[in-house]
Scaffold this motif. Structure first.
Motif, PDB file in Angstrom:
ATOM      1  N   HIS A 235       0.828  -1.206   0.000  1.00  0.00           N
ATOM      2  CA  HIS A 235       0.000   0.000   0.000  1.00  0.00           C
ATOM      3  C   HIS A 235       0.862   1.257   0.000  1.00  0.00           C
ATOM      4  N   ARG A 236       0.258   2.376  -0.374  1.00  0.00           N
ATOM      5  CA  ARG A 236       0.909   3.685  -0.323  1.00  0.00           C
ATOM      6  C   ARG A 236       0.184   4.549   0.694  1.00  0.00           C
ATOM      7  N   THR A 237       0.893   5.459   1.306  1.00  0.00           N
ATOM      8  CA  THR A 237       0.274   6.351   2.303  1.00  0.00           C
ATOM      9  C   THR A 237      -0.653   7.354   1.641  1.00  0.00           C
ATOM     10  N   THR A 238      -0.460   7.565   0.319  1.00  0.00           N
ATOM     11  CA  THR A 238      -1.318   8.530  -0.391  1.00  0.00           C
ATOM     12  C   THR A 238      -2.669   7.924  -0.722  1.00  0.00           C
ATOM     13  N   GLN A 239      -2.683   6.582  -0.920  1.00  0.00           N
ATOM     14  CA  GLN A 239      -3.940   5.917  -1.284  1.00  0.00           C
ATOM     15  C   GLN A 239      -3.823   4.446  -0.934  1.00  0.00           C
ATOM     16  N   TRP A 240      -4.846   3.958  -0.261  1.00  0.00           N
ATOM     17  CA  TRP A 240      -4.824   2.562   0.194  1.00  0.00           C
ATOM     18  C   TRP A 240      -4.953   1.596  -0.985  1.00  0.00           C
ATOM     19  N   LEU A 241      -5.807   1.980  -1.907  1.00  0.00           N
ATOM     20  CA  LEU A 241      -6.032   1.175  -3.109  1.00  0.00           C
ATOM     21  C   LEU A 241      -5.849   2.054  -4.341  1.00  0.00           C
ATOM     22  N   PRO A 242      -5.373   1.528  -5.471  1.00  0.00           N
ATOM     23  CA  PRO A 242      -4.953   0.119  -5.603  1.00  0.00           C
ATOM     24  C   PRO A 242      -3.633  -0.126  -4.872  1.00  0.00           C
ATOM     25  N   ALA A 243      -3.375  -1.378  -4.575  1.00  0.00           N
ATOM     26  CA  ALA A 243      -2.169  -1.752  -3.873  1.00  0.00           C
ATOM     27  C   ALA A 243      -1.187  -2.384  -4.833  1.00  0.00           C
ATOM     28  N   THR A 244       0.087  -2.198  -4.526  1.00  0.00           N
ATOM     29  CA  THR A 244       1.133  -2.877  -5.287  1.00  0.00           C
ATOM     30  C   THR A 244       1.388  -4.180  -4.567  1.00  0.00           C
ATOM     31  N   PHE A 245       1.027  -5.277  -5.250  1.00  0.00           N
ATOM     32  CA  PHE A 245       0.981  -6.552  -4.542  1.00  0.00           C
ATOM     33  C   PHE A 245       2.206  -7.410  -4.806  1.00  0.00           C
ATOM     34  N   SER A 246       2.647  -8.072  -3.802  1.00  0.00           N
ATOM     35  CA  SER A 246       3.745  -9.029  -3.941  1.00  0.00           C
ATOM     36  C   SER A 246       3.374 -10.268  -3.156  1.00  0.00           C
ATOM     37  N   HIS A 247       3.519 -11.440  -3.806  1.00  0.00           N
ATOM     38  CA  HIS A 247       3.183 -12.699  -3.133  1.00  0.00           C
ATOM     39  C   HIS A 247       4.235 -13.115  -2.115  1.00  0.00           C
ATOM     40  N   SER A 248       5.355 -12.374  -2.003  1.00  0.00           N
ATOM     41  CA  SER A 248       6.502 -12.845  -1.233  1.00  0.00           C
ATOM     42  C   SER A 248       6.181 -13.085   0.249  1.00  0.00           C
ATOM     43  N   GLY A 249       5.266 -12.342   0.814  1.00  0.00           N
ATOM     44  CA  GLY A 249       5.002 -12.528   2.240  1.00  0.00           C
ATOM     45  C   GLY A 249       3.735 -13.290   2.545  1.00  0.00           C
ATOM     46  N   ILE A 250       3.066 -13.870   1.469  1.00  0.00           N
ATOM     47  CA  ILE A 250       1.813 -14.589   1.681  1.00  0.00           C
ATOM     48  C   ILE A 250       2.092 -15.846   2.486  1.00  0.00           C
ATOM     49  N   SER A 251       1.278 -16.070   3.503  1.00  0.00           N
ATOM     50  CA  SER A 251       1.532 -17.187   4.424  1.00  0.00           C
ATOM     51  C   SER A 251       0.552 -18.342   4.229  1.00  0.00           C
ATOM     52  N   SER A 252      -0.368 -18.241   3.270  1.00  0.00           N
ATOM     53  CA  SER A 252      -1.341 -19.327   3.039  1.00  0.00           C
ATOM     54  C   SER A 252      -1.319 -19.738   1.555  1.00  0.00           C
ATOM     55  N   GLY A 253      -2.131 -20.723   1.169  1.00  0.00           N
ATOM     56  CA  GLY A 253      -2.200 -21.188  -0.216  1.00  0.00           C
ATOM     57  C   GLY A 253      -2.890 -20.188  -1.114  1.00  0.00           C
ATOM     58  N   CYS A 254      -2.714 -20.353  -2.458  1.00  0.00           N
ATOM     59  CA  CYS A 254      -3.286 -19.397  -3.410  1.00  0.00           C
ATOM     60  C   CYS A 254      -4.801 -19.334  -3.296  1.00  0.00           C
ATOM     61  N   ALA A 255      -5.420 -20.518  -3.055  1.00  0.00           N
ATOM     62  CA  ALA A 255      -6.879 -20.585  -3.094  1.00  0.00           C
ATOM     63  C   ALA A 255      -7.535 -19.822  -1.960  1.00  0.00           C
ATOM     64  N   THR A 256      -6.796 -19.515  -0.859  1.00  0.00           N
ATOM     65  CA  THR A 256      -7.409 -18.742   0.236  1.00  0.00           C
ATOM     66  C   THR A 256      -7.740 -17.339  -0.234  1.00  0.00           C
ATOM     67  N   CYS A 257      -7.035 -16.868  -1.273  1.00  0.00           N
ATOM     68  CA  CYS A 257      -7.327 -15.537  -1.828  1.00  0.00           C
ATOM     69  C   CYS A 257      -7.998 -15.667  -3.208  1.00  0.00           C
ATOM     70  N   HIS A 258      -7.387 -16.491  -4.067  1.00  0.00           N
ATOM     71  CA  HIS A 258      -7.904 -16.640  -5.441  1.00  0.00           C
ATOM     72  C   HIS A 258      -9.101 -17.573  -5.408  1.00  0.00           C
ATOM     73  N   ASN A 259     -10.184 -17.076  -4.828  1.00  0.00           N
ATOM     74  CA  ASN A 259     -11.413 -17.868  -4.671  1.00  0.00           C
ATOM     75  C   ASN A 259     -12.586 -17.205  -5.390  1.00  0.00           C
ATOM     76  N   GLY A 260     -12.255 -16.206  -6.215  1.00  0.00           N
ATOM     77  CA  GLY A 260     -13.293 -15.503  -6.952  1.00  0.00           C
ATOM     78  C   GLY A 260     -13.941 -14.399  -6.163  1.00  0.00           C
ATOM     79  N   THR A 261     -13.593 -14.262  -4.870  1.00  0.00           N
ATOM     80  CA  THR A 261     -14.148 -13.193  -4.027  1.00  0.00           C
ATOM     81  C   THR A 261     -13.031 -12.250  -3.606  1.00  0.00           C
TER      82      THR A 261
END
Length: 898
Positions: free
Chosen positions: A798-824
Motif C-alpha cells: 500500500h501507499r500512504t497517499t492511497q490505500w487502493l490500488p495496492a502494489t501486490f507481492s506474493h513474497s510474504g503470503i503465508s497461506s495457499g493461493c486458493a485462500t485468496c484466489h477464490n473468486g471473491t
C-alpha cells in the motif's frame, strides 16, 4: 508531506524562500510536468514544510531545481550531501545519526549531542580540535577516554592506575588528586616507596627517607610516642634511642624535665632510705646529680614536726626557762631564727596570764592601768591586747577617778551642764540612756539641753515658736501646755492643718493663700480679703451660683472653665475658645449667630464638627462620605475635590463602582464601563500584561479572554497565533501529544486543523515507525478480517497517499493461493479453466499467471478433449487424422508423441 507536495501544480514555484533542497535530477515524469506558477500569496507553511531558521533565507531554486516542486525531499541528508548543499565535512564525527539528531534549522552549530550513534573512539573527536580534549592538567595516561569516563557524565568517572604514566606525586600533589595530608610523615620519598595503588593503608615503612626528627612522627598520633611511663625529658628520641632498636637507651640527666622522685622512687631508681629526714622536698633541693653527698639542708620542705629532731638529742630542745606549753616549736619559732618567737599560741600555754605577764617573763600591767584585782583574762584576749572587754565589777575607785577624759572617756563637750556625779544618772552596765535626770542640778535653760542633740528637742510637729520651753511646759510634766500665738514664728497653716490645729473646712475655697492673707488671729470669720491669684481649682468650683455668682441663663453652652474666656480682674470683655463648647456647631454657625455653610459647600448631612476643627476651618480634618448627598463625581471633579488622575483607566463608571470611601486603594474593579481596549491597561505597567509563557499571538486580549475570568479563555483564534503548533501544544502552554499519539516528528498542523482537533488528515511522511505500529486495529484501522494472510508490512503493498490500488507481492503470503484466489478476495479459476483438483501453485507462478509453469494431468478431471479443444488448450492440429477417439487412446500425458 507527500500528499501536500503532490497537491501543488506540476512544476509550480513558490513565492518565497526554498522549501527544501531538491535532488540533482528529478524523475522523468516530474521533470516533464507543467511549470504553471503558484499564486503570489502562496503560503509555504501549507506544504507541511515551514521555512524556519536558516531555511527562511534560502532561495526557492536552490531546492526546487528546474522549477519542479513535487517530490522535493524533506530529510537533511538528501540535500546536505556536498552536491546540493554542504554536507558533512571531512572532520565530522563519524556517526550514523541523522543531521537533525544534533543540528537544528536555526544554526548549523551543534544544539544537542547524543553519543549513542557515534561509531569512533572518544579521542577521534576529543582531540582538542573537534571537541575538548585532555586539558593541560590531565593525568598522564595512554588510555582512551572511555576507560575512565562515560558519555552520560564526564565527571562521574572510574579510575585505574594501571595505565597512568609518571610517578604518584605527579598526580597526588594536592591539586590534581589528594596529596600528602597535613599529618603525613615528612619525607622526600615517592608515594610508591610505601603505598600501593591497590590499597593506600597498610603501607610498608623505612626510616631512611624520613626528613624530620623522631618526635615529628612519634607524637602518639602519627606514630607511637612516649609511653605514659616514659621519663619526662626535653631530649629528642634520637638522643637516647636508635632507629635500629628502641632499647637499650643511653641516658643523660641534663635534659630531664621532671623531678628526681619521678625516677628516684625506689622502683625505677634508688629512693630515700628509711632514716632519711621526713620531707616533701625534691631530691634536687639538697642533692646534686653529680654526687648524692654531701647534701645542702633546708627546713623548707621537712615533713615532720620540729620536736622529732629538736628533742635535746638529735638537735637542741626547749630550755629550762621556756614557757610551760604544749605547743609545737613551729607554732612560735621559725627555721630562719629561733628568737625572737614569731608568735605565741596562748591556747596551749599552761598557767594563768600573770604567771608570765608579771613584768619579768612578759610585760605586765602598765603604771596607768586601772586599779583592779581582776585577772588579765577578765578583760583582755590572747589574740589581741586591745580592745579589752571591760567590767566595772572589780574596779575599786569612783567613776570620775577613771572617767576624767584621760584614763577613760569623761563628760563629752555636749554633756548636760550639771553638778551631779556620774552614778547619779548613769549605770555601769549601760551609759545611755541615763537612768534618771535631776533637773534641780541642771545648770542653764531648758533649750540649752532640749535642743535635739543633748536631749530631745521640739518634735517635727511642734509649733514653730521662739518661746522658751518653760513658757508653756513644766519639768514635772511636758503636757498639758499653756498656749499663746504671740511667739509663733510660722504661718497659720503650719498649725492649722487639721492635725495640729483646726484647718480649712471641707467647704473652704481651695487656695494657696496663707490663712493670714484672708483671716486674722483675733477673728476667723468674716475674711478680711480674697486673692484670686492663689485660689486653686477652676472658677466654677466657686462661681457655681452658690459660693459665688455663676453663668447666666444666656451663657453659651460650654464645659470650659470661666478662666478660659474671663479674667479675675474683669468679667468682660471675654476671649473665646471652641475647646469646651458643648452644643453642636450649627447652634451658633447658622448664618446668624456665626458664619454658616457657604453656597459652594458639599451637600451633606454631617455636622460641622465631623469634618472641620475649631482651630482652622480649612483644610478639613476628614470627610464622612456616608453623609454626603450626591455621586462621587459631583465633588471629585478636579474642582471641589481631587478627580481622576491623568493615568486613570479610561471609564465612564462612577468612582463608587470601584473605590470605597474608607480607602481609595485597593479598588474593587469592574470592566463593565471601560472605554478602551484591554491592552490599553493590560500592558505590564498599568495592569498585568501577557506573562512570559503566554501564547505568541497578535490577538487582542478580548479575542480570547473575558472580563469575568481571565482563565480559562473563552475562545482561541489560531489564525493570529505566531509560531508553530508545537510552540504552544507542548504539554505546558497547551495540551501536547497524548501518550497514545502516533509517534511523529511533524508539527501538529501536518495532520490537525485549528478548527477541529479530531478531524485529522494524517501525513504519513512525518510518522515514525512502521505502518503496523499504528495500523494495528487500535491506534488506526488494521488489516480487515478478509485481508490476505501475509507477514509483509503494509508499505510493501500500500501507499500512504492511497490505500487502493495496492502494489501486490506474493513474497510474504503465508497461506495457499486458493485462500485468496477464490473468486471473491481475488480472481479465481475462470469459467474456461480446466477441471482439476490441483492447487493454483501446482501450475502457476506468483510472478505471472500465464503461461503456466507446468500441468499435472493426474489431477485433471475429464477427458483430454475437455481441455485440448483448441480453446482451453491446444487441440488437434489440422494435419491430425480425422478420428472420434479421445486423445488418451493414442497419446500419453507424459509425452504427446506416441
Amino acid at each position: 508531506m507527500a500528499l501536500l507536495i503532490a497537491a501543488l501544480p506540476a512544476g509550480a514555484r513558490v513565492n518565497g524562500p526554498a522549501l527544501v533542497p531538491a535532488p540533482v535530477a528529478a524523475p522523468a515524469p516530474v521533470a516533464a510536468a507543467a511549470s504553471a506558477a503558484p499564486p503570489a500569496s502562496f503560503d509555504h507553511f501549507r506544504t507541511g514544510f515551514p521555512l524556519t531558521g536558516a531555511h527562511a533565507a534560502v532561495r526557492c531554486e536552490s531546492c526546487h531545481r528546474g522549477g519542479v516542486f513535487a517530490g522535493t525531499p524533506t530529510d537533511c541528508a538528501s540535500c546536505h550531501n556536498d552536491v546540493i548543499a554542504s554536507g558533512k565535512p571531512s572532520r565530522h564525527v563519524r556517526t550514523q545519526g541523522r543531521c537533525d539528531t544534533c543540528h537544528t534549522v536555526k544554526t548549523w552549530q551543534i544544539a544537542r549531542f547524543d553519543h549513542s550513534g557515534t561509531s569512533a573512539s572518544c579521542k577521534s573527536c576529543h582531540d582538542g580540535v573537534q571537541a575538548a580534549g585532555k586539558p593541560a592538567g590531565h593525568i598522564a595516561t595512554a588510555q582512551d577516554c572511555a576507560a575512565c569516563h562515560t558519555s552520560a557524565s564526564w565527571s562521574a568517572l572510574h579510575f585505574d592506575h594501571a595505565a597512568v604514566s609518571g610517578t604518584c606525586a605527579s598526580c597526588h600533589n594536592g591539586t590534581r588528586a589528594t596529596g600528602k595530608g597535613a599529618a603525613h610523615l615528612a619525607t622526600a620519598k615517592d608515594c610508591g616507596a610505601c603505598h600501593t595503588t591497590q590499597n593506600w593503608a597498610g603501607a610498608r615503612f623505612d626510616h631512611a627517607g624520613v626528613a624530620g626528627n623522631c618526635a615529628s612522627c612519634h607524637n602518639g598520633t602519627t606514630a607511637t610516642g612516649k609511653a605514659a611511663s616514659h621519663l619526662p625529658t626535653g631530649n629528642a628520641c634520637e638522643d637516647c634511642h636508635k632507629t635500629a632498636a628502641w632499647s637499650p637507651a643511653s641516658f643523660n640527666h641534663a635534659d630531664t624535665t621532671a623531678a628526681c622522685t619521678t625516677c628516684h622512687n625506689g622502683t625505677r631508681a634508688a629512693g630515700k632510705p628509711a632514716n632519711h629526714v621526713p620531707t616533701a622536698a625534691e631530691c634536687s633541693d639538697c642533692h646534686k646529680t653529680a654526687a648524692w653527698t654531701p647534701a645542702a639542708f633546708s627546713h623548707a620542705a621537712v615533713g615532720s614536726d620540729c620536736a622529732s629532731c629538736h628533742n635535746g638529742t638529735s638537735a637542741a630542745g626547749r630550755s629550762a626557762t621556756h614557757i610551760a606549753t604544749n605547743t609545737n616549736c613551729a607554732d612560735c619559732h621559725t627555721t630562719a631564727a629561733w628568737a625572737p618567737a614569731r608568735a605565741v599560741n596562748h591556747a596551749d600555754v599552761i598557767g594563768t596570764c600573770s604567771s608570765c605577764h608579771n613584768g619579768t617573763r612578759a610585760s605586765g600591767k602598765a603604771n596607768t592601768h586601772l586599779p583592779t584585782t581582776g585577772e588579765c583574762s577578765d578583760c583582755h584576749r590572747t589574740s589581741a591586747w586591745t580592745p579589752a572587754t571591760f567590767s566595772h565589777a572589780n574596779v575599786t575607785a569612783a567613776c570620775s577617778s577613771c572617767h576624767n577624759g584621760t584614763t577613760a572617756t569623761g563628760k563629752s563637750a555636749t554633756h548636760i551642764a550639771t553638778n551631779s556625779n556620774c552614778a547619779d544618772c548613769h549605770t555601769t552596765t549601760l551609759w545611755s540612756p541615763a537612768k534618771a535626770v535631776n533637773h534641780a542640778d541642771v545648770i542653764g535653760s531648758c533649750a540649752s539641753c532640749h535642743n535635739g542633740t543633748k536631749a530631745s528637742g521640739k518634735p517635727a510637729t511642734h509649733l514653730p515658736t521662739t518661746g522658751e520651753c518653760s513658757d508653756c511646759h513644766r519639768t514635772s510634766a511636758w503636757s498639758p501646755a499653756s498656749f499663746s500665738h504671740a511667739n509663733v514664728t510660722a504661718t497659720c497653716s503650719s498649725c492649722h492643718n487639721g492635725t495640729t490645729a483646726t484647718g480649712k473646712s471641707a467647704t473652704h475655697i481651695a487656695t494657696n493663700s496663707n490663712c493670714a492673707d484672708c483671716h486674722t488671729t483675733t477673728l476667723w470669720s468674716p475674711v478680711k480679703a480674697v486673692n484670686h491669684v492663689d485660689v486653686i481649682g477652676s472658677c466654677a468650683s466657686c462661681h457655681n451660683g452658690t459660693k459665688a455668682s455663676g453663668k447666666p441663663a444666656t451663657h453659651l453652652p460650654t464645659t470650659a472653665d470661666c478662666s478660659d474666656c474671663h479674667r479675675t480682674s474683669a468679667w468682660t470683655p471675654a476671649s473665646f475658645s471652641h475647646a469646651n463648647v458643648t452644643a453642636a456647631c450649627s447652634s451658633c454657625h447658622n448664618g446668624t449667630t456665626a458664619a454658616g455653610k457657604s453656597p459652594t459647600h458639599i451637600t451633606t448631612n454631617s455636622i460641622c464638627g465631623d469634618c472641620h476643627t475649631t482651630t482652622v476651618w480649612s483644610p478639613v480634618k476628614t470627610v464622612n462620605h456616608a453623609d454626603v448627598i450626591g455621586t462621587c463625581a459631583s465633588c471629585h471633579n478636579g474642582s471641589a475635590a481631587e478627580g481622576k488622575s491623568a493615568t486613570h483607566i479610561a471609564t465612564t463608571a462612577d468612582c463608587a463602582d470601584c473605590h470605597r470611601t474608607s480607602g481609595w486603594t485597593p479598588a474593587n474593579f469592574s470592566h463593565a464601563s471601560i472605554t478602551g481596549t484591554c491592552s490599553s491597561c493590560h500592558n505590564g505597567t498599568s495592569a498585568t500584561g501577557k506573562n512570559a509563557t503566554h501564547v505568541a499571538t497578535t490577538n487582542t486580549c478580548e479575542d480570547c479572554h473575558s472580563t469575568a475570568a481571565w482563565s480559562p479563555a473563552r475562545t482561541f483564534n489560531h489564525a493570529d497565533a505566531i509560531g508553530t503548533c508545537a510552540s504552544c501544544h507542548n504539554g505546558t502552554s497547551a495540551p501536547g501529544k497524548t501518550a497514545t499519539h502516533i509517534a511523529s516528528t511533524g508539527s501538529c498542523d501536518f495532520c490537525h486543523k485549528t478548527t477541529t482537533w479530531t478531524d485529522v488528515v494524517v501525513d504519513h511522511t512525518q510518522v515514525i515507525g512502521t505502518c503496523a505500529s499504528c495500523h494495528n486495529g487500535s491506534t488506526a484501522t488494521g488489516k480487515t478480517a478478509t485481508h490476505i494472510p501475509t507477514t509483509a508490512a503494509c508499505s510493501d503493498c500500500h501507499r500512504t497517499t492511497q490505500w487502493l490500488p495496492a502494489t501486490f507481492s506474493h513474497s510474504g503470503i503465508s497461506s495457499g493461493c486458493a485462500t485468496c484466489h477464490n473468486g471473491t478476495t481475488a480472481p479465481g479459476k475462470n469459467a474456461t479453466h480446466m477441471a482439476t483438483n490441483n492447487l493454483c501453485e501446482d501450475c502457476h507462478y506468483t510472478t505471472a499467471w500465464s503461461p503456466e509453469r507446468r500441468v499435472n494431468h493426474n489431477d485433471v478431471i475429464g477427458t483430454c478433449t475437455s481441455c485440448h479443444n483448441g480453446v482451453i488448450a491446444r487441440g488437434k492440429p489440422r494435419e491430425h487424422p480425422t478420428t472420434s477417439q479421445d486423445c488418451g487412446s493414442c497419446h500419453r500425458t507424459t509425452t504427446w508423441d506416441m
